[in-house]
Design a protein around this motif. Sequence first.
Motif, PDB file in Angstrom:
ATOM      1  N   ASN A  16       0.826  -1.206   0.000  1.00 27.43           N
ATOM      2  CA  ASN A  16       0.000   0.000   0.000  1.00 27.43           C
ATOM      3  C   ASN A  16       0.868   1.267   0.000  1.00 27.43           C
ATOM      4  N   PRO A  17       0.284   2.406  -0.335  1.00 28.72           N
ATOM      5  CA  PRO A  17       1.065   3.650  -0.410  1.00 28.72           C
ATOM      6  C   PRO A  17       1.795   4.022   0.880  1.00 28.72           C
ATOM      7  N   ALA A  18       1.238   3.694   2.030  1.00 22.71           N
ATOM      8  CA  ALA A  18       1.915   4.021   3.291  1.00 22.71           C
ATOM      9  C   ALA A  18       3.231   3.250   3.410  1.00 22.71           C
ATOM     10  N   LEU A  19       3.200   1.969   3.085  1.00 23.32           N
ATOM     11  CA  LEU A  19       4.421   1.165   3.139  1.00 23.32           C
ATOM     12  C   LEU A  19       5.389   1.587   2.028  1.00 23.32           C
ATOM     13  N   GLN A  20       4.843   1.889   0.847  1.00 28.12           N
ATOM     14  CA  GLN A  20       5.692   2.401  -0.239  1.00 28.12           C
ATOM     15  C   GLN A  20       6.413   3.661   0.244  1.00 28.12           C
ATOM     16  N   SER A  21       5.671   4.562   0.870  1.00 29.98           N
ATOM     17  CA  SER A  21       6.236   5.827   1.326  1.00 29.98           C
ATOM     18  C   SER A  21       7.332   5.596   2.351  1.00 29.98           C
ATOM     19  N   PHE A  22       7.109   4.682   3.273  1.00 30.71           N
ATOM     20  CA  PHE A  22       8.126   4.363   4.274  1.00 30.71           C
ATOM     21  C   PHE A  22       9.446   3.981   3.604  1.00 30.71           C
ATOM     22  N   HIS A  23       9.372   3.091   2.621  1.00 31.20           N
ATOM     23  CA  HIS A  23      10.586   2.625   1.944  1.00 31.20           C
ATOM     24  C   HIS A  23      11.216   3.717   1.075  1.00 31.20           C
ATOM     25  N   ILE A  24      10.380   4.482   0.386  1.00 25.52           N
ATOM     26  CA  ILE A  24      10.918   5.557  -0.460  1.00 25.52           C
ATOM     27  C   ILE A  24      11.638   6.592   0.386  1.00 25.52           C
ATOM     28  N   LEU A  25      11.005   7.047   1.460  1.00 30.64           N
ATOM     29  CA  LEU A  25      11.603   8.096   2.282  1.00 30.64           C
ATOM     30  C   LEU A  25      12.816   7.594   3.061  1.00 30.64           C
ATOM     31  N   HIS A  26      12.864   6.296   3.324  1.00 24.17           N
ATOM     32  CA  HIS A  26      14.049   5.721   3.967  1.00 24.17           C
ATOM     33  C   HIS A  26      15.240   5.685   3.003  1.00 24.17           C
ATOM     34  N   ARG A  27      14.984   5.249   1.778  1.00 24.66           N
ATOM     35  CA  ARG A  27      16.068   5.140   0.783  1.00 24.66           C
ATOM     36  C   ARG A  27      16.407   6.456   0.112  1.00 24.66           C
ATOM     37  N   PHE A  28      15.413   7.324  -0.036  1.00 22.15           N
ATOM     38  CA  PHE A  28      15.586   8.606  -0.725  1.00 22.15           C
ATOM     39  C   PHE A  28      15.057   9.722   0.182  1.00 22.15           C
ATOM     40  N   PRO A  29      15.833  10.093   1.213  1.00 23.35           N
ATOM     41  CA  PRO A  29      15.332  11.036   2.215  1.00 23.35           C
ATOM     42  C   PRO A  29      15.007  12.428   1.683  1.00 23.35           C
ATOM     43  N   ASP A  30      15.533  12.798   0.513  1.00 22.34           N
ATOM     44  CA  ASP A  30      15.196  14.119  -0.022  1.00 22.34           C
ATOM     45  C   ASP A  30      13.872  14.111  -0.799  1.00 22.34           C
ATOM     46  N   PHE A  31      13.252  12.948  -0.932  1.00 25.72           N
ATOM     47  CA  PHE A  31      11.929  12.879  -1.567  1.00 25.72           C
ATOM     48  C   PHE A  31      10.878  13.299  -0.545  1.00 25.72           C
ATOM     49  N   ALA A  32       9.792  13.848  -1.026  1.00 29.39           N
ATOM     50  CA  ALA A  32       8.681  14.251  -0.164  1.00 29.39           C
ATOM     51  C   ALA A  32       7.403  13.588  -0.660  1.00 29.39           C
ATOM     52  N   TYR A  33       6.542  13.225   0.284  1.00 32.63           N
ATOM     53  CA  TYR A  33       5.281  12.555  -0.039  1.00 32.63           C
ATOM     54  C   TYR A  33       4.120  13.527   0.087  1.00 32.63           C
ATOM     55  N   ARG A  35      -0.362  13.486  -0.945  1.00 33.55           N
ATOM     56  CA  ARG A  35      -1.513  12.825  -1.563  1.00 33.55           C
ATOM     57  C   ARG A  35      -2.274  13.876  -2.346  1.00 33.55           C
ATOM     58  N   GLU A  36      -2.500  13.612  -3.630  1.00 31.04           N
ATOM     59  CA  GLU A  36      -3.188  14.557  -4.514  1.00 31.04           C
ATOM     60  C   GLU A  36      -4.307  13.851  -5.255  1.00 31.04           C
ATOM     61  N   ARG A  37      -5.537  14.259  -4.991  1.00 31.58           N
ATOM     62  CA  ARG A  37      -6.718  13.697  -5.662  1.00 31.58           C
ATOM     63  C   ARG A  37      -6.747  12.165  -5.611  1.00 31.58           C
ATOM     64  N   GLY A  38      -6.440  11.612  -4.462  1.00 27.98           N
ATOM     65  CA  GLY A  38      -6.486  10.163  -4.286  1.00 27.98           C
ATOM     66  C   GLY A  38      -5.281   9.416  -4.830  1.00 27.98           C
ATOM     67  N   VAL A  39      -4.257  10.133  -5.249  1.00 29.73           N
ATOM     68  CA  VAL A  39      -3.050   9.515  -5.805  1.00 29.73           C
ATOM     69  C   VAL A  39      -1.866   9.854  -4.900  1.00 29.73           C
ATOM     70  N   ALA A  40      -1.061   8.855  -4.585  1.00 25.90           N
ATOM     71  CA  ALA A  40       0.164   9.082  -3.820  1.00 25.90           C
ATOM     72  C   ALA A  40       1.208   9.667  -4.764  1.00 25.90           C
ATOM     73  N   VAL A  41       1.863  10.749  -4.327  1.00 26.67           N
ATOM     74  CA  VAL A  41       2.869  11.414  -5.162  1.00 26.67           C
ATOM     75  C   VAL A  41       4.121  11.640  -4.324  1.00 26.67           C
ATOM     76  N   TRP A  42       5.254  11.203  -4.876  1.00 30.08           N
ATOM     77  CA  TRP A  42       6.544  11.476  -4.251  1.00 30.08           C
ATOM     78  C   TRP A  42       7.343  12.334  -5.218  1.00 30.08           C
ATOM     79  N   ARG A  43       7.914  13.415  -4.704  1.00 33.33           N
ATOM     80  CA  ARG A  43       8.752  14.292  -5.522  1.00 33.33           C
ATOM     81  C   ARG A  43      10.144  14.341  -4.908  1.00 33.33           C
TER      82      ARG A  43
END
Length: 160
Positions: A16-33, A35-43
């Motif tokens: 799920n997006p919450a677990l995806q976010s955990f892993h993304i932000l752990h590996r890529f700490p300069d990314f930010a999460y 939620r936009e219109r029901g879509v998870a977005v990482w930049r």
Amino acid sequence: MGLSKFEYSQLQPIVNPALQSFHILHRFPDFAYRRERGVAVWRGTLQPRQFSQKYRVAVYYKLSSFPTVRVICPALAPKAPHLWKDGTLCLYYPQEKQWRRDMLIATTIIPWTALWLYYYELWLDTGKWLGPSSHASDSKLQGEKANYTEDNVPLNKLSE
């Protein structure tokens, strides 16, 4: 009687997006999460080579679809290969099922994006897409060189 393909596909675990976010932000700490219109977005920012420019990218993910990626800045060159017509990066061919819902975006999509950027920079230098491409003739791809092999031979001519 066994399960149908559809029933079996529904049994696959979904990250799920919450677990995806955990892993993304752990590996890529300069990314930010966000939620936009029901879509998870990482930049975040990726730099494919030590002396490359930095690219700001956005990864979009909704559980019912595949993740997609856009380069926010700098603007990509006109007619860049391996972009879908909607401007998202062609990181893999969905029909080949290289990405599944049980995979982590942090270990697949984001590294594939950095690799795409590496090949994009090589394309800027050489005019040839030197990365892998099993589906470059797909009509949903844009870009003038997308339908050619690295030797500039049209893919549809290779089978003749």
